[in-house]
Enzyme design. Sequence first.
Site, PDB file in Angstrom:
ATOM      1  N   GLY A 157       0.682  -1.176  -0.071  1.00 45.73           N
ATOM      2  CA  GLY A 157      -0.012   0.019   0.027  1.00 45.73           C
ATOM      3  C   GLY A 157       0.904   1.345  -0.016  1.00 45.73           C
ATOM      4  N   LYS A 171      -3.468   3.506  21.317  1.00 51.11           N
ATOM      5  CA  LYS A 171      -3.376   4.001  20.025  1.00 51.11           C
ATOM      6  C   LYS A 171      -4.979   4.023  19.592  1.00 51.11           C
ATOM      7  CE  LYS A 171      -3.404   6.004  15.815  1.00 51.11           C
ATOM      8  NZ  LYS A 171      -2.975   5.674  14.564  1.00 51.11           N
ATOM      9  N   GLY A 224       1.318   4.275   4.003  1.00 48.59           N
ATOM     10  CA  GLY A 224       2.263   3.492   3.520  1.00 48.59           C
ATOM     11  C   GLY A 224       3.291   4.542   2.662  1.00 48.59           C
ATOM     12  N   GLY A 249      -0.549   4.162  -0.042  1.00 48.90           N
ATOM     13  CA  GLY A 249      -1.496   5.426   0.483  1.00 48.90           C
ATOM     14  C   GLY A 249      -1.053   6.338   1.314  1.00 48.90           C
ATOM     15  N   GLU A 263     -13.693   2.323   8.228  1.00 44.90           N
ATOM     16  CA  GLU A 263     -13.222   1.315   8.728  1.00 44.90           C
ATOM     17  C   GLU A 263     -14.076   1.112   9.940  1.00 44.90           C
ATOM     18  OE1 GLU A 263      -9.038   2.780   9.156  1.00 44.90           O
ATOM     19  OE2 GLU A 263      -8.382   0.720   8.366  1.00 44.90           O
TER      20      GLU A 263
HETATM   21  N1  LIG Z   1      -4.436   8.361   7.215  1.00 45.46           N
HETATM   22  C1  LIG Z   1      -4.066   8.333   8.499  1.00 45.46           C
HETATM   23  O1  LIG Z   1      -4.028   9.607   8.931  1.00 45.46           O
HETATM   24  C2  LIG Z   1      -3.918   7.373   9.415  1.00 45.46           C
HETATM   25  C3  LIG Z   1      -4.286   5.866   9.014  1.00 45.46           C
HETATM   26  N2  LIG Z   1      -3.931   5.074   9.937  1.00 45.46           N
HETATM   27  C4  LIG Z   1      -4.217   3.601   9.727  1.00 45.46           C
HETATM   28  O2  LIG Z   1      -3.537   3.148   8.721  1.00 45.46           O
HETATM   29  C5  LIG Z   1      -4.259   2.068   7.705  1.00 45.46           C
HETATM   30  C6  LIG Z   1      -3.867   2.730   6.294  1.00 45.46           C
HETATM   31  O3  LIG Z   1      -4.752   3.779   6.279  1.00 45.46           O
HETATM   32  P1  LIG Z   1      -4.288   4.727   5.159  1.00 45.46           P
HETATM   33  O4  LIG Z   1      -2.936   4.570   4.610  1.00 45.46           O
HETATM   34  O5  LIG Z   1      -4.722   6.028   5.413  1.00 45.46           O
HETATM   35  O6  LIG Z   1      -5.176   4.108   3.808  1.00 45.46           O
HETATM   36  P2  LIG Z   1      -5.254   4.842   2.299  1.00 45.46           P
HETATM   37  O7  LIG Z   1      -6.693   4.317   1.728  1.00 45.46           O
HETATM   38  O8  LIG Z   1      -4.737   6.182   2.225  1.00 45.46           O
HETATM   39  O9  LIG Z   1      -4.270   3.748   1.560  1.00 45.46           O
HETATM   40  C7  LIG Z   1      -4.307   2.548   1.561  1.00 45.46           C
HETATM   41  C8  LIG Z   1      -3.881   1.992   0.299  1.00 45.46           C
HETATM   42  O10 LIG Z   1      -3.677   0.316   0.393  1.00 45.46           O
HETATM   43  C9  LIG Z   1      -3.834   0.106  -1.033  1.00 45.46           C
HETATM   44  N3  LIG Z   1      -4.263  -1.183  -1.012  1.00 45.46           N
HETATM   45  C10 LIG Z   1      -5.333  -1.991  -0.780  1.00 45.46           C
HETATM   46  N4  LIG Z   1      -5.374  -3.150  -1.016  1.00 45.46           N
HETATM   47  C11 LIG Z   1      -3.928  -3.539  -1.747  1.00 45.46           C
HETATM   48  C12 LIG Z   1      -3.543  -4.472  -2.330  1.00 45.46           C
HETATM   49  N5  LIG Z   1      -4.198  -5.625  -1.987  1.00 45.46           N
HETATM   50  N6  LIG Z   1      -2.329  -4.371  -2.700  1.00 45.46           N
HETATM   51  C13 LIG Z   1      -1.556  -3.374  -2.756  1.00 45.46           C
HETATM   52  N7  LIG Z   1      -2.276  -2.002  -2.307  1.00 45.46           N
HETATM   53  C14 LIG Z   1      -3.271  -2.047  -1.681  1.00 45.46           C
HETATM   54  C15 LIG Z   1      -4.768   1.303  -1.625  1.00 45.46           C
HETATM   55  O11 LIG Z   1      -4.325   1.218  -2.991  1.00 45.46           O
HETATM   56  P3  LIG Z   1      -5.341   1.112  -4.195  1.00 45.46           P
HETATM   57  O12 LIG Z   1      -5.029   2.759  -4.679  1.00 45.46           O
HETATM   58  O13 LIG Z   1      -5.194   0.250  -4.954  1.00 45.46           O
HETATM   59  O14 LIG Z   1      -6.897   1.280  -3.554  1.00 45.46           O
HETATM   60  C16 LIG Z   1      -4.396   2.259  -0.991  1.00 45.46           C
HETATM   61  O15 LIG Z   1      -3.513   3.195  -1.696  1.00 45.46           O
HETATM   62  C17 LIG Z   1      -5.688   2.301   8.227  1.00 45.46           C
HETATM   63  O16 LIG Z   1      -5.874   1.173   9.023  1.00 45.46           O
HETATM   64  C18 LIG Z   1      -5.879   3.316   8.977  1.00 45.46           C
HETATM   65  O17 LIG Z   1      -6.773   3.475   9.922  1.00 45.46           O
HETATM   66  C19 LIG Z   1      -3.228   5.127  10.933  1.00 45.46           C
HETATM   67  C20 LIG Z   1      -2.865   6.474  11.325  1.00 45.46           C
HETATM   68  C21 LIG Z   1      -3.047   7.700  10.664  1.00 45.46           C
HETATM   69  C1  LIG Z   2      -3.473   9.575  14.542  1.00 45.48           C
HETATM   70  C2  LIG Z   2      -4.760   9.698  13.936  1.00 45.48           C
HETATM   71  C3  LIG Z   2      -5.749   9.993  14.950  1.00 45.48           C
HETATM   72  C4  LIG Z   2      -4.356  10.790  13.109  1.00 45.48           C
HETATM   73  O1  LIG Z   2      -5.397  11.276  12.255  1.00 45.48           O
HETATM   74  C5  LIG Z   2      -5.196   8.440  13.472  1.00 45.48           C
HETATM   75  O2  LIG Z   2      -4.520   7.440  13.580  1.00 45.48           O
HETATM   76  C6  LIG Z   2      -6.107   8.316  12.345  1.00 45.48           C
HETATM   77  O3  LIG Z   2      -7.027   9.427  12.065  1.00 45.48           O
HETATM   78  O4  LIG Z   2      -6.463   7.326  11.777  1.00 45.48           O
END
Ligand SMILES: NC(=O)C1=CN([C@@H]2O[C@H](COP(=O)(O)OP(=O)(O)OC[C@H]3O[C@@H](n4cnc5c(N)ncnc54)[C@H](OP(=O)(O)O)[C@@H]3O)[C@@H](O)[C@H]2O)C=CC1
Ligand SMILES: CC(C)(CO)C(=O)C(=O)O
Length: 305
Positions: A7, A185, A12, A9, A269
Site C-alpha cells: 500500500g 493508539k 504507506g 496510500g 473502517e
Molecule cells: N490516514 C491516517 O491519517 C492514518 C491511518 N491509519 C491507519 O492506517 C491504515 C492505512 O490507512 P491509510 O494509509 O490512510 O489508507 P489509504 O486508503 O490512504 O491507503 C491504503 C492503500 O492501500 C492500497 N491497497 C489496498 N489493497 C491493496 C493490495 N491488495 N495491494 C496493494 N495495495 C493495496 C490502496 O491502494 P489502491 O489505490 O489500489 O486502492 C491504498 O492506496 C488504516 O488502518 C488506518 O486506520 C493510522 C494512522 C493515521
Molecule cells: C493519529 C490519528 C488520529 C491521526 O489522524 C489516526 O490514527 C487516524 O486518524 O487514523
Amino acid sequence: MRTLFVGAGATGGYFGGRLAEAGRDVTFLVRPARAATLAARGLRIHSPAGQSTIAVRTVTAGEIDGPYDLIVLAVKSYGLDGALRDLKPAVGPGTVIVPLLNGMRHIDALVSAFGPAHVYGGVCMIAGTLTDEGDVVQLTGLQRLAYGPLDGGPDPRLPAVTEALSGADFDSEGTTAITRQMWEKWLFLASLGVVTTLMRSPVGEVLAAPGGPAFTDRVIAEAVAIVTAAGHPPREQALTFLRGSITNARKVPTTSSMYRDMQAGRPVEADAIVGDLVAHAERLGVDAPLYAAAYTNLSVYSRSR
Ligand SMILES: NC(=O)C1=CN([C@@H]2O[C@H](COP(=O)(O)OP(=O)(O)OC[C@H]3O[C@@H](n4cnc5c(N)ncnc54)[C@H](OP(=O)(O)O)[C@@H]3O)[C@@H](O)[C@H]2O)C=CC1
Ligand SMILES: CC(C)(CO)C(=O)C(=O)O
C-alpha cells in the site's frame, strides 16, 4: 533489509516514501492503477515542511520476485483480505510483518495467515490523506512509527528491523511494549473517530458547541472503560496525550482518518475501529451507548454510500 510496503496510500506512502528518500531499500506492492500513477507522477508528499517528489520502485501482485526481509502492511481494514493474498509470495522463512492498521483484529488475521513468528505489532501516528491526484498529504507535524514483537520479546530481529525503519524524517521506535501502544493508539483514534464522525465535524467545532466538551469527555470515558475491562488499561501518559490533543483541537484543526474518509464519500473502517470495541463492550458487560450509536451511524453511512 529488503523492505516491502504493501500500500502506498496516506500512511504507506508517507513512511515508505520518507524511507526511500533516505536511501533505504524500499519497494511498494501496489495495484495497477496506483502503479501507473506513481510511474507518471512519482510519489509526491505534501507536508507542513514542504513538498517532495520521490521516485519509488513498485511491484504488482504477480511480479513479486521472492521473499522480503521486512513487510510493512499499510492498507485499510477492508483491504486486508486481498492484501494478505497478494503479499503471500513475499513472505519467506525469516520475514517480519509490521502492520500499521488501526485497531487490533488484523493481528488475528495475520497470525492465522502466516503464523505468530512472522507477525510484529505496529503503530503509526500521522494525520494523512490522499489528494484526488494520488499525492500524499501530511496534515500536521505528527510523524511516528513504533513496532515490535507482540509477545514483548526479546526478539533478535528487532535491532535490524529498527535500523531498516529509522534514519528517515520521522520518529521511529523499536519497542518490546508494542501491544500496549496498540491498545492506547486504538483508544486515542477511536475517541477522535467517534467524536468527529458522530458529530460530522472536526473536534474543535464539537468543543465549541453546547454540550460538546461533556460529550467528548463521555466518549473518552466509554473507551477507557472498554479497554480497561479488556485487560489493557491505558497509562496516565496516554490519557494525558489524548486529553492534550483534545485541548489543542480548539486551536489546531483535529480530525480522524474515518472522518476524512466520510467527508470524501470513501469507505470507512467502521467494523475494525468502532464495531470491534462495541463487541468487546458487549462481551464484557460495559455500558457504551455512544460507541454503539457511533457504530450504527457509521454502518448506516456504509450501507448508503
Ligand atoms: N490516514 C491516517 O491519517 C492514518 C491511518 N491509519 C491507519 O492506517 C491504515 C492505512 O490507512 P491509510 O494509509 O490512510 O489508507 P489509504 O486508503 O490512504 O491507503 C491504503 C492503500 O492501500 C492500497 N491497497 C489496498 N489493497 C491493496 C493490495 N491488495 N495491494 C496493494 N495495495 C493495496 C490502496 O491502494 P489502491 O489505490 O489500489 O486502492 C491504498 O492506496 C488504516 O488502518 C488506518 O486506520 C493510522 C494512522 C493515521
Ligand atoms: C493519529 C490519528 C488520529 C491521526 O489522524 C489516526 O490514527 C487516524 O486518524 O487514523
